[in-house]
Enzyme design. Structure first.
Site, PDB file in Angstrom:
ATOM      1  N   SER A 196       0.858  -1.190   0.000  1.00 32.94           N
ATOM      2  CA  SER A 196       0.000   0.000   0.000  1.00 32.94           C
ATOM      3  C   SER A 196       0.885   1.226   0.000  1.00 32.94           C
ATOM      4  O   SER A 196       1.791   1.342   0.831  1.00 32.94           O
ATOM      5  CB  SER A 196      -0.920   0.016   1.221  1.00 32.94           C
ATOM      6  OG  SER A 196      -1.520   1.302   1.376  1.00 32.94           O
ATOM      7  N   GLY A 197       0.613   2.151  -0.908  1.00 37.92           N
ATOM      8  CA  GLY A 197       1.412   3.364  -0.987  1.00 37.92           C
ATOM      9  C   GLY A 197       1.201   4.292   0.183  1.00 37.92           C
ATOM     10  O   GLY A 197       2.160   4.723   0.838  1.00 37.92           O
ATOM     11  N   GLY A 202      -1.384   5.234  -3.647  1.00 35.06           N
ATOM     12  CA  GLY A 202      -0.063   5.003  -4.226  1.00 35.06           C
ATOM     13  C   GLY A 202       0.006   3.798  -5.132  1.00 35.06           C
ATOM     14  O   GLY A 202       0.611   3.854  -6.216  1.00 35.06           O
ATOM     15  N   THR A 203      -0.614   2.677  -4.729  1.00 35.74           N
ATOM     16  CA  THR A 203      -0.622   1.517  -5.612  1.00 35.74           C
ATOM     17  C   THR A 203      -1.482   1.788  -6.843  1.00 35.74           C
ATOM     18  O   THR A 203      -1.194   1.302  -7.938  1.00 35.74           O
ATOM     19  CB  THR A 203      -1.119   0.263  -4.876  1.00 35.74           C
ATOM     20  OG1 THR A 203      -2.387   0.540  -4.262  1.00 35.74           O
ATOM     21  CG2 THR A 203      -0.131  -0.170  -3.810  1.00 35.74           C
TER      22      THR A 203
END
Length: 344
Positions: A90-91, A257-258
């Site tokens: 996860s970003g 982010g992802t």
């Protein structure tokens, strides 16, 4: 004060998305690899329920468990717990973890730049934190290899008809649809309708397209729908607004982010984004991730990119979660007024 359990948490958010970090009170789960440990957490559900369910949590909250890294090159490992999934990466949560590690002194901060190598269940990531006066002011993450899967595929969606979508992986798996063609301007007041639409698209894409990670057969579904505006240039920089719909029914407050990594993989595959070119992802609340493709690579024999994203995170509190031995709801509860599909 009595308690049969104490979990120590530092609360944090990255560009609007909550990513609490468990810093004490929980032993590392069994497993030879970080991925195996994350699968144990996903199956067991005890910790997930304790920190994510009411009365301590809620559907808007994510939690990250710090664990010793399995890879000797990494300084720390962590396991991500989202409302419905225990994902590879996860970003926004990686930004929260890096910020908490440095701002709280768990790992040493070196100003003006601190480099960390961290291990997520999906692989190693590098964090580069710009630091000043004891604060990690901005963190750049070099993400795991990301790739486009299905481009310009057609699916049939209940109530929407035929819809053209892309699917991609950016540390988690996405179906990406054009928000404008669905009549959305990606405003905050559209949130409830965006969620309902995104969940329908995710369901249809899983049924009709499916997904399988080329090197991790355990990851065999599409997690999220990214409702995205067409990319456009502002002052010469390519960017786009998005709303990522997260199961069981919420929107990522950050640009995801992802999701930005998956979007860049699609744009690169379509010839719309070059290596090194900047891309700005914008969220439904107006926050931004500044992104670029560092290089091209391959994953399981298929073309992939190495994406980078940067953003800011802030600590919001320090908590000790307790469990009174007489509490009749030790695992907490979910109600469908705020948690879709929830039950006591």
């Amino acid at each position: 004060m009595r308690s049969q359990r104490i979990v120590h948490i530092v609360s944090c958010h990255a560009e609007g998305e909550v990513g609490d970090v468990i810093v004490g009170g929980v032993a590392a789960p069994p497993g030879a690899t970080l991925w195996e440990q994350s699968r144990w957490i996903a199956r067991d559900q005890d910790l997930r329920n304790f920190v994510l369910n009411e009365p301590r949590g809620g559907v808007f909250r994510h939690a990250n468990l710090l664990v010793p890294a399995k890879d000797p090159r990494a300084q720390m490992g962590w396991i991500i717990m989202e409302p419905a999934d225990t994902p590879p990466m996860s970003g926004s949560n990686s930004l929260c973890v890096a910020t908490v590690l440095l701002d709280s002194g768990i790992l040493p901060m070196r100003e003006p730049l601190t480099r960390l190598l961290l291990e997520a269940p999906g692989g190693l990531i590098e964090a580069r934190a710009e630091c000043r006066d004891g604060k990690a002011e901005r963190v750049e993450i070099r993400n795991v290899p990301s790739f486009a899967d299905r481009l310009d595929a057609w699916i049939e969606v209940e109530g929407l008809g035929s819809l053209q979508v892309d699917t991609a992986y950016g540390g988690d798996s996405f179906v990406i649809a054009d928000a404008r063609r669905l009549g959305f301007a990606l405003r905050a007041d559209e949130a409830a309708e965006l969620v309902a639409t995104g969940l329908k698209i995710t369901h249809a894409a899983n049924e009709q397209l499916g997904f399988r990670h080329p090197t991790n057969p355990d990851w065999d579904h599409l997690s999220f729908c990214q409702l995205a505006a067409p990319p456009e240039r502002r002052d010469g920089v390519l960017g786009a607004n998005n709303a990522v719909v997260i199961r069981p029914g919420k929107i990522d407050r950050s640009p995801c982010g992802t999701g930005c990594s998956a979007r860049m993989a699609v744009l690169q595959a379509k010839g719309q984004l070059r290596v090194g070119e900047r891309f700005v992802g914008r969220s439904i609340i107006g926050s931004e991730f500044h992104c670029h493709i560092e290089s091209l690579t391959e994953l399981g024999g298929r073309p992939a990119i190495l994406p980078c994203l940067s953003g800011r995170a802030w600590i919001t509190g320090i908590h000790q979660y307790l469990l009174d031995p007489d509490d009749p709801w030790p695992q907490g509860y979910r109600l469908s007024d705020t948690w879709p599909g929830g039950h006591c």
